[in-house]
Design an enzyme around this catalytic site. Structure first.
Site, mmCIF file in Angstrom:
data_model
loop_
_atom_site.group_PDB
_atom_site.id
_atom_site.type_symbol
_atom_site.label_atom_id
_atom_site.label_comp_id
_atom_site.label_asym_id
_atom_site.label_seq_id
_atom_site.Cartn_x
_atom_site.Cartn_y
_atom_site.Cartn_z
ATOM 1 N N GLU A 26 4.477 0.451 -3.869
ATOM 2 C CA GLU A 26 4.251 1.753 -4.502
ATOM 3 C C GLU A 26 5.415 2.706 -4.218
ATOM 4 O O GLU A 26 5.356 3.441 -3.231
ATOM 5 C CB GLU A 26 2.930 2.349 -4.018
ATOM 6 C CG GLU A 26 1.721 1.472 -4.316
ATOM 7 C CD GLU A 26 0.393 2.121 -3.932
ATOM 8 O OE1 GLU A 26 0.299 3.367 -3.865
ATOM 9 O OE2 GLU A 26 -0.560 1.373 -3.697
ATOM 10 N N GLY B 152 0.821 -1.188 0.000
ATOM 11 C CA GLY B 152 0.000 0.000 0.000
ATOM 12 C C GLY B 152 0.863 1.249 0.000
ATOM 13 O O GLY B 152 2.087 1.202 0.173
ATOM 14 N N TRP B 153 0.222 2.392 -0.190
ATOM 15 C CA TRP B 153 0.925 3.677 -0.243
ATOM 16 C C TRP B 153 1.701 3.928 1.057
ATOM 17 O O TRP B 153 1.179 3.725 2.144
ATOM 18 C CB TRP B 153 -0.079 4.791 -0.486
ATOM 19 C CG TRP B 153 0.522 6.158 -0.549
ATOM 20 C CD1 TRP B 153 0.421 7.136 0.395
ATOM 21 C CD2 TRP B 153 1.316 6.712 -1.603
ATOM 22 N NE1 TRP B 153 1.107 8.255 0.000
ATOM 23 C CE2 TRP B 153 1.671 8.039 -1.227
ATOM 24 C CE3 TRP B 153 1.771 6.213 -2.833
ATOM 25 C CZ2 TRP B 153 2.442 8.868 -2.039
ATOM 26 C CZ3 TRP B 153 2.544 7.041 -3.634
ATOM 27 C CH2 TRP B 153 2.871 8.347 -3.249
ATOM 28 N N ASP C 187 -1.182 -10.699 -3.388
ATOM 29 C CA ASP C 187 -1.119 -9.525 -4.246
ATOM 30 C C ASP C 187 -0.014 -8.614 -3.705
ATOM 31 O O ASP C 187 0.015 -8.324 -2.503
ATOM 32 C CB ASP C 187 -2.461 -8.789 -4.233
ATOM 33 C CG ASP C 187 -2.458 -7.527 -5.080
ATOM 34 O OD1 ASP C 187 -2.357 -7.665 -6.319
ATOM 35 O OD2 ASP C 187 -2.578 -6.427 -4.508
#
Length: 381
Positions: A140, A100-101, A136
């Site tokens: 990022e 995630g970010w 997954d």
């Protein structure tokens, strides 16, 4: 019924076993078209009718701690709630996303053979041990540090090696468990994959979740469509769009069925926007943040001075408030229907969206499902 002889049966068994062993290939064959993939934090319940329309639920997020993929806080309980949905919907897949970010540790984990192995083996153990169906990877972004994470000039080749290690670890565990564990990656486009060897990683992935949203945000110089399907007539020449992202990945050799374009169940708001063209692709003073779909519908769309506009070139809506000079970009039923029709016409794998909890009534999901599953229009007489 004709019964095959023992030699034919032996060859069938051998072919099936080989299919299970090859990286990125499932015993069921290529990824089917028209599938819906939903990211979900597991913090809110999902209506049973919505679960039936979702093919893959991606739990967001697992953490990366000391090079190992793990679940922090109440993440294990939230993931378990999603896995439990499979009891009533056996066709549903639940996948664990890591990252995630602003989540770091990827560059360090990918940087050496032993750390890649630690990452991959911990991920495979977590997937199998939790009853999930795959992993997954949401780094990022390789080679980039805009979110404050570490990066390296070697991220390009190391990302490929990390995905290869993951594919091998998941396949080893899959052979032990008699099943195929999927591997996907959430990837951006344009300059944000300049440190990703798309052609090299594609064989290791079952599919790609293209993050075709957040094209404009606090780091861009102007407003614009944050989830445009095509380029607006007002957009700069280098504007990012879903269409351009797909073309980029197709040109790198990724099969269409492995590509899922992203849809946004939220909007982005900007303040102090120049008023030319109702604020579209104009400089702004402040980025105001994110607005979930229920709030957009209740308080903003054609309410309180906000007027909805439609960009037929981009196939995207926007809101403009001339009194406050505020601009909102978002996806709505019209733009989502356009995306579904376009994905179907291009024979892509389907559509992915962020995030399930932002659509509690199932309104936006239903638009995607109907668009992907609608029968083809009858040919003109």
């Amino acid at each position: 019924m004709i019964t095959p002889n023992r030699h034919v049966r032996a060859w069938c068994c051998l072919l099936l076993a080989l299919a299970c062993l090859l990286p990125g290939i499932t015993a069921a064959g290529p990824v089917a078209a028209g599938r819906i993939i939903a990211y979900d934090t597991g913090r809110s319940s999902i209506r049973a009718d919505d679960v039936r329309k979702i093919d893959v639920l991606i739990f967001a997020f697992a953490s990366l701690a000391h090079g190992r993929v793990t679940l922090d806080g109440d993440a294990a309980q939230r993931l378990a709630r999603l896995v439990a949905l499979k009891r009533d919907q056996p066709r549903l897949q639940v996948v664990i996303s890591v990252g995630g970010w602003a989540v770091g540790g990827f560059s360090e984990a990918a940087g050496a053979a032993d750390t890649r192995r630690r990452f991959a083996e911990s991920a495979a153990d977590l997937v199998a041990g939790s009853g999930a169906d795959g992993l997954d990877v949401d780094w990022e972004y390789p080679g980039h540090g805009e979110s404050g994470i570490a990066s390296s000039p070697h991220d390009r080749e190391n990302f490929t090696l990390l995905l290869r290690e993951l594919r091998e670890a998941l396949d080893r565990r899959g052979r032990k468990d008699g099943r195929h564990y999927t591997l996907s990656a959430a990837l951006a486009d344009g300059p944000f994959v300049d440190h990703v060897d798309i052609a090299a990683i594609a064989p290791y992935l079952d599919w790609v979740n293209l993050m075709t949203y957040d094209f404009v945000n606090a780091m861009t110089s102007t407003t614009g469509h944050h989830a445009a399907l095509h380029a607006s007539a007002r957009a700069p020449a280098d504007a990012r769009t879903a269409d351009r992202a797909v073309r980029q990945f197709l040109a790198a050799g990724v099969p269409p069925r492995k590509l899922f374009i992203g849809a946004a169940f939220y909007g982005r708001q900007f303040a102090g926007v120049e008023s030319t063209d109702q604020g579209l692709y104009q400089p702004f003073a402040r980025f105001q943040g994110t607005l979930p779909w229920p709030q957009l519908k209740a308080d903003y769309i054609d309410r309180h001075g906000y007027v909805r506009h439609w960009d037929s070139a981009a196939q995207a809506p926007w809101l403009w408030n001339p009194a406050t000079r505020r601009f909102i970009t978002y996806d709505d039923p019209q733009s989502l229907a356009a995306k579904a029709a376009w994905a179907k016409s291009r024979q892509l794998g389907g559509i992915m969206y962020w995030e399930q909890g932002l659509d509690p009534s199932g309104e936006l999901l239903d638009v995607l499902w109907r668009g992907l599953h609608a029968p083809p229009a009858p040919a003109p007489r």
